[in-house]
Design a protein around this motif. Structure first.
Motif, mmCIF file in Angstrom:
data_model
loop_
_atom_site.group_PDB
_atom_site.id
_atom_site.type_symbol
_atom_site.label_atom_id
_atom_site.label_comp_id
_atom_site.label_asym_id
_atom_site.label_seq_id
_atom_site.Cartn_x
_atom_site.Cartn_y
_atom_site.Cartn_z
ATOM 1 N N ASP A 161 0.830 -1.198 0.000
ATOM 2 C CA ASP A 161 0.000 0.000 0.000
ATOM 3 C C ASP A 161 0.868 1.253 0.000
ATOM 4 O OD1 ASP A 161 -2.088 -1.732 0.140
ATOM 5 O OD2 ASP A 161 -2.591 -1.336 2.240
ATOM 6 N N GLY B 263 -3.848 1.664 -5.926
ATOM 7 C CA GLY B 263 -2.963 2.750 -6.306
ATOM 8 C C GLY B 263 -1.999 2.425 -7.424
ATOM 9 N N GLN C 193 5.614 7.942 -8.408
ATOM 10 C CA GLN C 193 5.018 8.308 -9.691
ATOM 11 C C GLN C 193 5.978 8.164 -10.873
ATOM 12 O OE1 GLN C 193 1.795 9.204 -10.692
ATOM 13 N NE2 GLN C 193 1.378 8.274 -8.686
ATOM 14 N N SER D 163 -2.433 3.943 -10.884
ATOM 15 C CA SER D 163 -2.122 5.351 -11.146
ATOM 16 C C SER D 163 -0.674 5.560 -11.570
ATOM 17 C CB SER D 163 -2.410 6.192 -9.897
ATOM 18 O OG SER D 163 -1.494 5.888 -8.855
ATOM 19 N N GLU E 141 1.682 4.076 -4.916
ATOM 20 C CA GLU E 141 1.356 5.133 -5.874
ATOM 21 C C GLU E 141 2.188 6.399 -5.656
ATOM 22 O OE1 GLU E 141 -1.761 5.265 -2.546
ATOM 23 O OE2 GLU E 141 -0.722 3.733 -3.750
#
Length: 231
Positions: free
Chosen positions: A159, A184, A165, A187, A162
């Motif tokens: 977790d 996530g 990036q 993304s 994301e």
């Protein structure tokens, strides 16, 4: 030399500072670097090694001015640098960091590392860390990370992934407790390669079209699911 391996057969905790002292004068042009071309440092099975990075940080910076990769395997947690060490060159300039085989390293220990100082880090490999069960928030501060390898860890979830990036490659190997991927991950638009090996439940959930997690990773161009390839 571009790489240096130190293990139980050759390690002398004072060798780098007593027999190869770096010298400098008031003129920056006359500064002498002991290992000016060293890019990779491997510390292997040095269970009795403590505070190697404490050797007067200005001296360490002179010894290894262009160090970009650090591999540490099978040692005590005390070998990991302190926040002060990580915030100073050359450690703050690391591009690749591999932490392997610390049985006692837990998420709590990861919390104590000031990852935010590693602004140049592009590749992180966490390997054979059975007590590491998640990605602690401080770790997620490596915003420029491009490759993340999680091998043989006690991971139950990833977790927060994301936060990476700029992540381009994610490799998960032999993490049987990791049974699903977080939402996530969908993304991560720069994620081009996903490798999952020897994670039975997770592989089943990631099977094309039929897996429960397929929709989360369908955007990734290159996906490999299967047994451990050893590469």
């Amino acid at each position: 030399e571009e790489g240096l391996v130190l293990d139980t057969t050759c390690w002398n905790p004072f060798k780098l500072t007593s027999s190869n002292k770096a010298s400098s004068s008031s003129s920056s042009s006359s500064t002498t670097f002991v290992y000016p071309s060293l890019r990779e440092l491997w510390l292997l099975e040095l269970q009795g090694l403590y505070g190697w990075w404490k050797v007067r940080m200005y001296t360490l910076a002179l010894l290894l001015p262009f160090l970009s990769e650090l591999v540490t395997t099978d040692f005590s947690y005390s070998l990991l640098p302190t926040p002060k060490a990580l915030s100073s060159p050359p450690l703050s300039k690391l591009k690749n960091l591999c932490i392997v085989g610390i049985d006692k390293l837990s998420g709590k220990d990861i919390w104590e590392i000031e990852w935010r100082f590693l602004e140049s880090l592009r590749l992180l490999r966490l390997d054979c860390l059975p007590k590491l069960t998640n990605l602690p928030p401080p770790l997620l501060q490596i915003i420029n990370l491009q490759e993340l390898h999680i091998w043989r860890c006690g991971m139950k979830n990833i977790d927060g992934i994301e936060a990476f990036q700029y992540l381009e490659k994610l490799v998960i190997r032999v993490c049987p407790n990791l049974e699903s991927l977080p939402k996530g991950i969908s993304s991560l638009k720069n994620l081009a390669t996903l490798v999952i090996e020897d994670c039975p439940t997770l592989i089943q959930r990631c099977n094309k079209k039929t897996g429960a997690d397929w929709d989360k990773i369908a955007h990734i161009p290159k996906i490999h699911l299967g047994p451990f390839s050893g590469r």
